[in-house]
Motif scaffolding. Sequence first.
Motif, mmCIF file in Angstrom:
data_model
loop_
_atom_site.group_PDB
_atom_site.id
_atom_site.type_symbol
_atom_site.label_atom_id
_atom_site.label_comp_id
_atom_site.label_asym_id
_atom_site.label_seq_id
_atom_site.Cartn_x
_atom_site.Cartn_y
_atom_site.Cartn_z
ATOM 1 N N VAL A 84 -3.539 4.155 4.723
ATOM 2 C CA VAL A 84 -2.102 4.377 4.492
ATOM 3 C C VAL A 84 -1.871 5.480 3.464
ATOM 4 O O VAL A 84 -0.846 6.179 3.513
ATOM 5 N N LYS A 85 -2.830 5.660 2.548
ATOM 6 C CA LYS A 85 -2.709 6.769 1.594
ATOM 7 C C LYS A 85 -2.974 8.100 2.288
ATOM 8 O O LYS A 85 -2.234 9.075 2.087
ATOM 9 N N GLU A 86 -4.006 8.142 3.114
ATOM 10 C CA GLU A 86 -4.353 9.381 3.819
ATOM 11 C C GLU A 86 -3.237 9.810 4.770
ATOM 12 O O GLU A 86 -2.953 11.004 4.909
ATOM 13 N N LYS A 87 -2.586 8.826 5.406
ATOM 14 C CA LYS A 87 -1.504 9.124 6.340
ATOM 15 C C LYS A 87 -0.163 9.315 5.627
ATOM 16 O O LYS A 87 0.869 9.502 6.288
ATOM 17 N N LYS A 88 -0.189 9.261 4.300
ATOM 18 C CA LYS A 88 1.013 9.455 3.470
ATOM 19 C C LYS A 88 2.131 8.480 3.856
ATOM 20 O O LYS A 88 3.311 8.848 3.951
ATOM 21 N N MET A 89 1.739 7.240 4.057
ATOM 22 C CA MET A 89 2.688 6.206 4.462
ATOM 23 C C MET A 89 3.217 5.395 3.285
ATOM 24 O O MET A 89 4.292 4.798 3.377
ATOM 25 N N VAL A 90 2.460 5.367 2.201
ATOM 26 C CA VAL A 90 2.770 4.441 1.114
ATOM 27 C C VAL A 90 4.173 4.651 0.571
ATOM 28 O O VAL A 90 4.958 3.699 0.406
ATOM 29 N N MET A 91 4.545 5.899 0.295
ATOM 30 C CA MET A 91 5.818 6.159 -0.355
ATOM 31 C C MET A 91 7.005 6.084 0.608
ATOM 32 O O MET A 91 8.157 6.277 0.201
ATOM 33 N N ASN A 92 6.744 5.776 1.883
ATOM 34 C CA ASN A 92 7.831 5.466 2.816
ATOM 35 C C ASN A 92 8.320 4.034 2.634
ATOM 36 O O ASN A 92 9.304 3.631 3.277
ATOM 37 N N TYR A 93 7.609 3.288 1.804
ATOM 38 C CA TYR A 93 7.939 1.882 1.561
ATOM 39 C C TYR A 93 8.155 1.658 0.069
ATOM 40 O O TYR A 93 7.684 2.425 -0.768
ATOM 41 N N ASP A 94 8.865 0.583 -0.239
ATOM 42 C CA ASP A 94 9.102 0.225 -1.639
ATOM 43 C C ASP A 94 7.957 -0.616 -2.189
ATOM 44 O O ASP A 94 7.626 -0.520 -3.380
ATOM 45 N N PHE A 95 7.359 -1.422 -1.318
ATOM 46 C CA PHE A 95 6.316 -2.345 -1.753
ATOM 47 C C PHE A 95 5.235 -2.456 -0.679
ATOM 48 O O PHE A 95 5.495 -2.267 0.510
ATOM 49 N N ILE A 96 4.024 -2.785 -1.139
ATOM 50 C CA ILE A 96 2.873 -2.999 -0.258
ATOM 51 C C ILE A 96 2.333 -4.396 -0.527
ATOM 52 O O ILE A 96 2.294 -4.847 -1.683
ATOM 53 N N SER A 97 1.903 -5.078 0.530
ATOM 54 C CA SER A 97 1.346 -6.419 0.363
ATOM 55 C C SER A 97 0.132 -6.589 1.271
ATOM 56 O O SER A 97 0.033 -5.942 2.316
ATOM 57 N N PHE A 98 -0.783 -7.457 0.861
ATOM 58 C CA PHE A 98 -1.924 -7.824 1.688
ATOM 59 C C PHE A 98 -1.627 -9.125 2.430
ATOM 60 O O PHE A 98 -0.831 -9.945 1.978
ATOM 61 N N SER A 99 -2.311 -9.315 3.547
ATOM 62 C CA SER A 99 -2.168 -10.580 4.270
ATOM 63 C C SER A 99 -3.475 -10.977 4.936
ATOM 64 O O SER A 99 -4.187 -10.134 5.485
ATOM 65 N N ASP A 100 -3.770 -12.269 4.904
ATOM 66 C CA ASP A 100 -4.835 -12.823 5.722
ATOM 67 C C ASP A 100 -4.280 -13.089 7.116
ATOM 68 O O ASP A 100 -3.074 -12.975 7.354
ATOM 69 N N GLN A 101 -5.139 -13.496 8.038
ATOM 70 C CA GLN A 101 -4.722 -13.666 9.426
ATOM 71 C C GLN A 101 -4.309 -15.092 9.773
ATOM 72 O O GLN A 101 -3.767 -15.325 10.858
ATOM 73 N N ASP A 102 -4.538 -16.028 8.868
ATOM 74 C CA ASP A 102 -4.415 -17.427 9.261
ATOM 75 C C ASP A 102 -3.507 -18.263 8.358
ATOM 76 O O ASP A 102 -3.554 -19.481 8.394
ATOM 77 N N ASP A 103 -2.672 -17.602 7.559
ATOM 78 C CA ASP A 103 -1.740 -18.335 6.711
ATOM 79 C C ASP A 103 -0.371 -18.384 7.371
ATOM 80 O O ASP A 103 -0.163 -17.878 8.467
ATOM 81 N N ILE A 104 0.579 -18.974 6.683
ATOM 82 C CA ILE A 104 1.983 -18.913 7.072
ATOM 83 C C ILE A 104 2.771 -18.494 5.835
ATOM 84 O O ILE A 104 2.653 -19.126 4.782
#
Length: 310
Positions: A85-105
């Motif tokens: 996302v840094k290489e594609k210069k996507m980060v600053m198109n958003y206000d916040f970034i979050s991580f997620s696992d695949q199996d939570d709710i």
Amino acid sequence: MRTAKVLVLLASYNGDEFLEEQLNSILNQNSVATDIIIFDDGSKDSTISVIERVISKFPNRITLLHNDEPIHNPLHSFSFLTEYVKEKKMVMNYDFISFSDQDDIWLPNKIKNSVDLILETDAKVSISSGISTNLVNKANITTYDKRVYTFGEALLKNNAIGMTMVFASDFFESIIFPENINLKIWLHDHVMYLIALYQGVKIVFVREAGVIYRQHSRNVIGDTKANLITQLKSKIKYVNNSQSDRKKIANFLRNNYIGTHENQKLLDDYIEYEKKSIFVRLSIVHPRKIFAEKHNVYIVTKLLAILKKL
């Protein structure tokens, strides 16, 4: 006030049983606009079909990336996502970034509560707790300390769980992830936590639980019941592997980031402690240095310092 835009980075691998519910919970968050980038690490089940089905319901909100050379390592997956996302210069198109696992709710206000507190306190990172449901057995669920650790505490253990973390985009853009460092047990969340703490970045703890953490037989990490001997063997292995990871990340931080004066001094003391006398080694385990709040862990940490195993 405009709606906050949040980019969620999710790593998947053979997660077809739980993934659709997780994706829906992310895309239906209250009061924020969420998009998802998924890095699939070579799933052999129907994970890709599940993702494509959700994409058909939420077009233009999910990007799916495939790993052509699967590694099955969460640190690698989230490191790749961060750099992508840094290489594609996507980060600053958003206000916040979050991580997620695949199996939570994710509970409906998970992101909103984090965003609100970050904005109210002028913080750059938030962490929170979760509600654990064990689908395997009736094991006791670990209760993580519901506060932000000091840098010295986080050098010893981690209470910032990846799926609870939310980052202001300007801080996330500044992150340099360790490359070619083979960590044995520490994951992306612990590394990110230490990067922020070392620099003195403001981190806040959201009191409301934001995630239902489902524990099952395919979790990468989690809480399980075990007999005393098994627990002891696990602890010894953890201590040895933690020492290796701690040394690698300590040197990585010193070489790539500018810490606060106090944290720089602590890091230098730790990196050099094995060369010092037993009294100096003991002094590094202290409430203002490397520290564990629980008395029994504090005593064990002192012993590890004496034995040069910290």
